[in-house]
Write a protein that holds these residues in place. Sequence first.
Motif, mmCIF file in Angstrom:
data_model
loop_
_atom_site.group_PDB
_atom_site.id
_atom_site.type_symbol
_atom_site.label_atom_id
_atom_site.label_comp_id
_atom_site.label_asym_id
_atom_site.label_seq_id
_atom_site.Cartn_x
_atom_site.Cartn_y
_atom_site.Cartn_z
ATOM 1 N N GLU A 151 0.833 -1.197 0.000
ATOM 2 C CA GLU A 151 0.000 0.000 0.000
ATOM 3 C C GLU A 151 0.871 1.252 0.000
ATOM 4 O O GLU A 151 1.727 1.418 0.876
ATOM 5 C CB GLU A 151 -0.915 0.019 1.229
ATOM 6 C CG GLU A 151 -1.959 -1.077 1.252
ATOM 7 C CD GLU A 151 -2.838 -1.032 2.499
ATOM 8 O OE1 GLU A 151 -4.022 -1.407 2.401
ATOM 9 O OE2 GLU A 151 -2.327 -0.612 3.566
ATOM 10 N N ASN A 152 0.631 2.134 -0.955
ATOM 11 C CA ASN A 152 1.294 3.445 -0.941
ATOM 12 C C ASN A 152 0.657 4.365 0.089
ATOM 13 O O ASN A 152 1.306 5.285 0.590
ATOM 14 C CB ASN A 152 1.212 4.087 -2.331
ATOM 15 C CG ASN A 152 2.086 3.368 -3.346
ATOM 16 O OD1 ASN A 152 3.207 2.972 -3.033
ATOM 17 N ND2 ASN A 152 1.572 3.181 -4.553
ATOM 18 N N ILE A 153 -0.620 4.133 0.362
ATOM 19 C CA ILE A 153 -1.340 4.861 1.411
ATOM 20 C C ILE A 153 -1.903 3.810 2.363
ATOM 21 O O ILE A 153 -2.654 2.926 1.946
ATOM 22 C CB ILE A 153 -2.475 5.712 0.831
ATOM 23 C CG1 ILE A 153 -1.945 6.727 -0.167
ATOM 24 C CG2 ILE A 153 -3.252 6.405 1.950
ATOM 25 C CD1 ILE A 153 -3.024 7.509 -0.892
ATOM 26 N N THR A 154 -1.574 3.896 3.634
ATOM 27 C CA THR A 154 -2.004 2.901 4.610
ATOM 28 C C THR A 154 -3.522 2.788 4.646
ATOM 29 O O THR A 154 -4.231 3.796 4.754
ATOM 30 C CB THR A 154 -1.489 3.262 6.016
ATOM 31 O OG1 THR A 154 -0.058 3.319 5.977
ATOM 32 C CG2 THR A 154 -1.921 2.223 7.038
ATOM 33 N N GLY A 155 -4.006 1.562 4.514
ATOM 34 C CA GLY A 155 -5.443 1.308 4.605
ATOM 35 C C GLY A 155 -6.188 1.390 3.303
ATOM 36 O O GLY A 155 -7.392 1.153 3.261
ATOM 37 N N VAL A 156 -5.498 1.731 2.202
ATOM 38 C CA VAL A 156 -6.193 1.935 0.930
ATOM 39 C C VAL A 156 -6.831 0.648 0.418
ATOM 40 O O VAL A 156 -7.816 0.685 -0.330
ATOM 41 C CB VAL A 156 -5.224 2.544 -0.114
ATOM 42 C CG1 VAL A 156 -4.213 1.510 -0.598
ATOM 43 C CG2 VAL A 156 -5.995 3.140 -1.290
ATOM 44 N N GLY A 187 -9.293 -14.918 7.593
ATOM 45 C CA GLY A 187 -9.986 -15.653 6.538
ATOM 46 C C GLY A 187 -9.721 -15.066 5.180
ATOM 47 O O GLY A 187 -10.047 -15.665 4.158
ATOM 48 N N GLY A 188 -9.126 -13.833 5.146
ATOM 49 C CA GLY A 188 -8.651 -13.288 3.889
ATOM 50 C C GLY A 188 -9.584 -12.363 3.143
ATOM 51 O O GLY A 188 -9.310 -12.003 2.000
ATOM 52 N N ILE A 189 -10.697 -11.949 3.743
ATOM 53 C CA ILE A 189 -11.647 -11.068 3.050
ATOM 54 C C ILE A 189 -11.396 -9.614 3.433
ATOM 55 O O ILE A 189 -11.315 -9.281 4.626
ATOM 56 C CB ILE A 189 -13.101 -11.455 3.377
ATOM 57 C CG1 ILE A 189 -13.406 -12.841 2.819
ATOM 58 C CG2 ILE A 189 -14.081 -10.425 2.804
ATOM 59 C CD1 ILE A 189 -14.811 -13.322 3.100
ATOM 60 N N ARG A 190 -11.305 -8.759 2.431
ATOM 61 C CA ARG A 190 -11.124 -7.322 2.674
ATOM 62 C C ARG A 190 -12.478 -6.609 2.648
ATOM 63 O O ARG A 190 -13.333 -6.909 1.818
ATOM 64 C CB ARG A 190 -10.188 -6.706 1.633
ATOM 65 C CG ARG A 190 -8.752 -7.205 1.762
ATOM 66 C CD ARG A 190 -7.822 -6.431 0.846
ATOM 67 N NE ARG A 190 -6.450 -6.907 0.937
ATOM 68 C CZ ARG A 190 -5.555 -6.495 1.839
ATOM 69 N NH1 ARG A 190 -5.905 -5.569 2.729
ATOM 70 N NH2 ARG A 190 -4.326 -6.986 1.832
ATOM 71 N N ILE A 191 -12.632 -5.654 3.562
ATOM 72 C CA ILE A 191 -13.841 -4.833 3.645
ATOM 73 C C ILE A 191 -13.448 -3.372 3.486
ATOM 74 O O ILE A 191 -12.504 -2.890 4.128
ATOM 75 C CB ILE A 191 -14.566 -5.040 4.995
ATOM 76 C CG1 ILE A 191 -14.962 -6.505 5.173
ATOM 77 C CG2 ILE A 191 -15.791 -4.130 5.084
ATOM 78 C CD1 ILE A 191 -15.611 -6.804 6.518
ATOM 79 N N HIS A 192 -14.173 -2.664 2.627
ATOM 80 C CA HIS A 192 -13.940 -1.252 2.377
ATOM 81 C C HIS A 192 -15.162 -0.463 2.861
ATOM 82 O O HIS A 192 -16.290 -0.800 2.516
ATOM 83 C CB HIS A 192 -13.722 -1.005 0.883
ATOM 84 C CG HIS A 192 -12.702 -1.918 0.273
ATOM 85 N ND1 HIS A 192 -11.390 -1.572 0.086
ATOM 86 C CD2 HIS A 192 -12.814 -3.204 -0.193
ATOM 87 C CE1 HIS A 192 -10.730 -2.574 -0.475
ATOM 88 N NE2 HIS A 192 -11.588 -3.577 -0.649
ATOM 89 N N SER A 193 -14.938 0.590 3.639
ATOM 90 C CA SER A 193 -16.034 1.374 4.209
ATOM 91 C C SER A 193 -16.078 2.769 3.596
ATOM 92 O O SER A 193 -15.044 3.437 3.493
ATOM 93 C CB SER A 193 -15.865 1.498 5.730
ATOM 94 O OG SER A 193 -15.947 0.233 6.347
ATOM 95 N N VAL A 194 -17.275 3.183 3.194
ATOM 96 C CA VAL A 194 -17.516 4.520 2.647
ATOM 97 C C VAL A 194 -18.499 5.235 3.555
ATOM 98 O O VAL A 194 -19.502 4.647 3.981
ATOM 99 C CB VAL A 194 -18.098 4.437 1.213
ATOM 100 C CG1 VAL A 194 -18.416 5.824 0.679
ATOM 101 C CG2 VAL A 194 -17.134 3.702 0.286
ATOM 102 N N ARG A 195 -18.251 6.513 3.879
ATOM 103 C CA ARG A 195 -19.149 7.313 4.716
ATOM 104 C C ARG A 195 -19.400 8.647 4.018
ATOM 105 O O ARG A 195 -18.489 9.463 3.866
ATOM 106 C CB ARG A 195 -18.529 7.558 6.100
ATOM 107 C CG ARG A 195 -18.257 6.293 6.904
ATOM 108 C CD ARG A 195 -19.556 5.658 7.367
ATOM 109 N NE ARG A 195 -19.335 4.425 8.112
ATOM 110 C CZ ARG A 195 -19.337 3.215 7.576
ATOM 111 N NH1 ARG A 195 -19.539 3.080 6.267
ATOM 112 N NH2 ARG A 195 -19.142 2.149 8.313
#
Length: 266
Positions: free
Chosen positions: A188-193, A200-208
């Motif tokens: 990641e060039n930006i942490t958390g991007v 278990g290997g699943i990524r979750i992305h949150s939008v607010r």
Amino acid sequence: MIRVAIAGAYGRMGREVTKTVWNADDMELIGATDSKGEGVDVGSLIEAGEIGVLIEKDLEELILRTRPDVLIDFTIPQAVYRNIMTCLNHGVRPVVGTSGLSQEKIQEIIDVSQSLGVGGLIAPNFAIGAILMMKFASEAVRHFPHVEIIELHHDQKVDAPSGTSIKTAETIIEQRGDFEQGSVNEFENITGVRGGKLTGGIRIHSVRLPGLVAHQEVIFGGLGQTLTIRHDSTTRESFMPGVLLGIRKVVHLERVVYGLDKLLFD
């Protein structure tokens, strides 16, 4: 008649729940609590005029005085665990839509409720369509093991990721098991991007963002194709059939269950 009290009655979800319970033929609204609006008649919040139910601050005092059968909790993550334990210790069945509980806390609540013989429900999402989305996703992952989740909510939601996205990921992992996807050389060039990564290997992305209510996409990738399963709640009314179902079902349970799917499919 099911005697119902509401914690978080002054908030947006609390008002919608208050209106729904007030209009239900088989329920009696007997109390309301919130950290805001103390002394306000909840009828004025739902355009029903004064109905004699005033917002209070002390949940335990309300329970001891009014003896509800069910307490609906739409409060905040910092208060929900304490509220649930107060309910269980007084034989009141909690129906909980507040997110932010850890899996350890949820399991503790289930264990305590089972020892006391008091039913209840913790539901990451009350929308029937969202429950179906999770069920469909658990089926799809048998054929598409590469998957990521994007959840989108209004900008006043204080916790991330949403309880619905976590529950969805858990449901998928139950079917798929641990699965490391993506490039082993990824960085990641930006942490958390790349979002948060569950065991278990699943990524979750949150939008607010303002203008949103509650939305989720489960995106599967395969050879030369993708599959997206999406659910949108455009108004808080979408959650009310599930709330009513939960209230009516928990009076027959002897322990707390996690997920509205337990009442729909089990």
